[in-house]
Write a protein that holds these residues in place. Structure first.
Motif, short mmCIF file in Angstrom:
data_model
loop_
_atom_site.label_atom_id
_atom_site.label_comp_id
_atom_site.label_asym_id
_atom_site.label_seq_id
_atom_site.Cartn_x
_atom_site.Cartn_y
_atom_site.Cartn_z
N ALA A 31 0.82 -1.22 0.00
CA ALA A 31 0.00 0.00 0.00
C ALA A 31 0.85 1.26 0.00
O ALA A 31 0.67 2.16 -0.84
CB ALA A 31 -0.95 -0.02 1.20
N GLY A 32 1.79 1.35 0.93
CA GLY A 32 2.65 2.54 0.99
C GLY A 32 3.50 2.72 -0.25
O GLY A 32 3.53 3.82 -0.83
N PRO A 33 4.20 1.68 -0.71
CA PRO A 33 4.99 1.82 -1.94
C PRO A 33 4.17 2.19 -3.17
O PRO A 33 4.66 2.93 -4.02
CB PRO A 33 5.63 0.43 -2.09
N VAL A 34 2.94 1.68 -3.28
CA VAL A 34 2.09 2.07 -4.42
C VAL A 34 1.80 3.56 -4.37
O VAL A 34 1.90 4.27 -5.38
CB VAL A 34 0.79 1.25 -4.44
N GLU A 35 1.45 4.06 -3.19
CA GLU A 35 1.17 5.50 -3.06
C GLU A 35 2.41 6.33 -3.35
O GLU A 35 2.34 7.36 -4.01
CB GLU A 35 0.63 5.79 -1.66
N GLU A 36 3.56 5.87 -2.86
CA GLU A 36 4.81 6.61 -3.08
C GLU A 36 5.20 6.61 -4.56
O GLU A 36 5.62 7.62 -5.10
CB GLU A 36 5.92 5.97 -2.25
#
Length: 283
Positions: A31-36
């Motif tokens: 989730a975090g890497p996709v947003e980043e």
């Protein structure tokens, strides 16, 4: 923290429970890497449904039928001035989705699909049986990264594949537009997700060699067919825009339908940058 809801359907004897837990863990990791990577927001939660291949095809077809019904009831069809063209478009929409067999070519990862259910909720569909025969973690990571990117695109609130894409193409073609100037929202949607997935896999798995290996695994999955050239063009288009102005340049498209590239612009990003004025400032 993002809330992850997983619904397991049509399984026998808890056979998919381990995969559901694996998907939950990977979704949390990604989730975090996709947003980043994308510069987009996934929102407060993710709804993932595990279904068998038949239900997968049926759910996708039901979604396509709802898209057709939305376009039939909307203003785009009524705005077609030529009665013959309007009648032809209406007949095509009433015919509905293609057969399940021809519809196995779903995305670049055929075991995953984003659909909107009857209540208007967006659901990430995953068919575990279509992952059989390949090491699970690499394909599952790729599938989930791809689907999460689609959810982030949807959250941006702008034009999206489905009714928006169909209506844009309908209005363009019935007003005399050429194929080269077709709006290619669907191809861009897929190309952007492929671009993000490649970036994520390269980073998470330490190198482009692993990304290529995951791509080869995906290509062996049942039902995979060669992707349209426009998807490859869309990946290059997204890469060019990110290099020119960062992810925010691409993300402007998800909020403004006038920025959706044409087929001609997709193969020549400089044309799009010139038309929109979103290229890097000179000097």
């Amino acid at each position: 923290m993002i809330e992850i809801e997983i619904v397991v359907e049509q399984q026998a004897g808890g056979a998919w429970d381990a995969l559901a837990e694996e998907a939950r863990a990977l979704t949390g990791e990604l989730a975090g890497p996709v947003e980043e990577t994308t510069g987009l927001d996934l929102g407060p939660g993710v709804r993932l449904a595990l279904v068998d291949p038949d239900a997968f095809a049926q759910r996708r077809e039901a979604y396509v039928r709802r898209v057709c019904e939305t376009v039939l009831a909307g203003e785009a069809l009524a705005a077609v001035a030529d009665p013959a063209k309007r009648e032809k478009a209406e007949a095509a929409l009433r015919k509905g989705p293609a057969s399940a067999d021809s519809d196995r070519r779903i995305t670049c990862v055929p075991s995953g699909r984003v659909v909107q259910d009857e209540e208007g909720r967006w659901v990430l569909l995953l068919a575990p049986a279509l992952l059989a025969g390949a090491p699970q973690r690499a394909p599952l990571r790729a599938v989930l990264a791809h689907l999460l990117t689609h959810q982030a695109q949807i959250r941006a609130g702008g034009p999206r594949p489905g009714a928006d894409a169909v209506e844009a193409l309908l209005l363009h073609r019935t007003s005399g537009g050429t194929r080269e100037d077709d709006p290619v929202l669907g191809a861009l949607w897929e190309g952007h997700a492929r671009w993000a997935t490649r970036r994520l896999l390269a980073r998470d798995q330490a190198g482009e060699r692993k990304t290529a290996r995951a791509a080869r695994l995906l290509s062996r999955l049942p039902g995979v067919r060669a992707e349209p050239d426009t998807h490859d063009q869309a990946v290059r288009f997204v890469h060019t825009l990110v290099e020119a102005g960062g992810t925010e340049t691409v993300n402007r498209i998800w909020a403004d339908r006038s920025l959706v590239p044409t087929r001609r612009e997709l193969s020549a990003p400089a044309r799009w940058l010139a038309r929109t004025g979103l290229g890097p400032a000179e000097g």
